[in-house]
Design an enzyme around this catalytic site. Sequence first.
Site, short mmCIF file in Angstrom:
data_model
loop_
_atom_site.label_atom_id
_atom_site.label_comp_id
_atom_site.label_asym_id
_atom_site.label_seq_id
_atom_site.Cartn_x
_atom_site.Cartn_y
_atom_site.Cartn_z
N ARG A 19 0.87 -1.27 0.05
CA ARG A 19 0.02 -0.16 0.26
C ARG A 19 0.93 1.31 -0.04
NH1 ARG A 19 -3.62 -0.07 5.05
NH2 ARG A 19 -1.60 -1.13 5.80
N ASN A 37 -6.30 -2.29 2.16
CA ASN A 37 -6.29 -3.95 2.29
C ASN A 37 -7.59 -4.31 2.65
OD1 ASN A 37 -3.53 -4.14 2.45
ND2 ASN A 37 -3.29 -4.19 4.63
#
Length: 92
Positions: A19, A37
């Site tokens: 990320r 996520n």
Amino acid sequence: MQKAVQLEVYGRVQGVGFRWMTKLVADKLGIKGTVANQADGSVKIIAIGESATLQQFIGAVKASPSPSGHVTKLIQTELADVSLCRKFSVVG
């Protein structure tokens, strides 16, 4: 012309800095959106940008922006609303 896409990314994409590395790529290219996520182990990305730049970003995601990550599957869905975000953020 601004476009918006949702990317569902599968593979080794959680617990490897995916990320945060995605955010670095997005910031470098001027892409707006979010990365988060998901409970199933995937990562969901909303990305908004100029068409050519967006294609560069998608290519970087497919190649995994994290050296420890590995993308096995990417599902891309076009979105109608390009005004969703003002910057790129890591959420979730």
